[in-house]
Scaffold this motif. Structure first.
Motif, mmCIF file in Angstrom:
data_model
loop_
_atom_site.group_PDB
_atom_site.id
_atom_site.type_symbol
_atom_site.label_atom_id
_atom_site.label_comp_id
_atom_site.label_asym_id
_atom_site.label_seq_id
_atom_site.Cartn_x
_atom_site.Cartn_y
_atom_site.Cartn_z
ATOM 1 N N LEU A 28 71.868 -2.592 81.222
ATOM 2 C CA LEU A 28 72.759 -2.105 82.277
ATOM 3 C C LEU A 28 72.799 -0.584 82.284
ATOM 4 O O LEU A 28 72.864 0.038 83.346
ATOM 5 N N LYS B 202 79.985 -3.052 86.214
ATOM 6 C CA LYS B 202 79.888 -4.100 85.200
ATOM 7 C C LYS B 202 80.061 -3.516 83.801
ATOM 8 O O LYS B 202 80.735 -4.103 82.957
ATOM 9 N N ALA C 45 75.904 -1.609 88.301
ATOM 10 C CA ALA C 45 75.760 -1.532 86.846
ATOM 11 C C ALA C 45 76.942 -0.790 86.232
ATOM 12 O O ALA C 45 77.489 -1.225 85.215
ATOM 13 N N CYS D 279 70.099 0.760 84.238
ATOM 14 C CA CYS D 279 70.341 0.636 85.681
ATOM 15 C C CYS D 279 71.029 1.870 86.253
ATOM 16 O O CYS D 279 70.937 2.119 87.457
ATOM 17 N N LEU E 60 71.552 -7.053 85.677
ATOM 18 C CA LEU E 60 72.706 -7.442 86.481
ATOM 19 C C LEU E 60 72.874 -8.957 86.533
ATOM 20 O O LEU E 60 73.998 -9.464 86.525
#
Length: 74
Positions: free
Chosen positions: A41, A59, A56, A44, A25
């Protein structure tokens, strides 16, 4: 923040999941190349913390909109 990216990338392989997730992150936040951080990610999405999973997924949707980025249930 760019000088911090190479050492942080190495931490994506840490044995501690919390370290890997936090680093992924962080790298996303400082603008690391998406292809280098997408695997971290993605990892995550399996974090114990729902906020980590959600952050996550958000993003991933931002940097790789073509993927199927869903937050895994607890």
């Amino acid at each position: 923040a760019e000088p911090a990216i190479p050492p942080l990338l190495n931490l994506l392989n840490d044995h501690d999941a919390e370290v890997r997730h936090t680093v992924a992150l962080t790298l996303a936040a400082i603008g690391a190349e998406p292809e280098k951080i997408i695997p971290g990610l993605s990892d995550c999405l399996y974090a114990e913390d729902i906020y980590m999973r959600s952050a996550a997924a958000d993003k991933l949707r931002e940097i790789a909109p073509g993927g199927n980025w869903v937050v895994n249930p607890e």
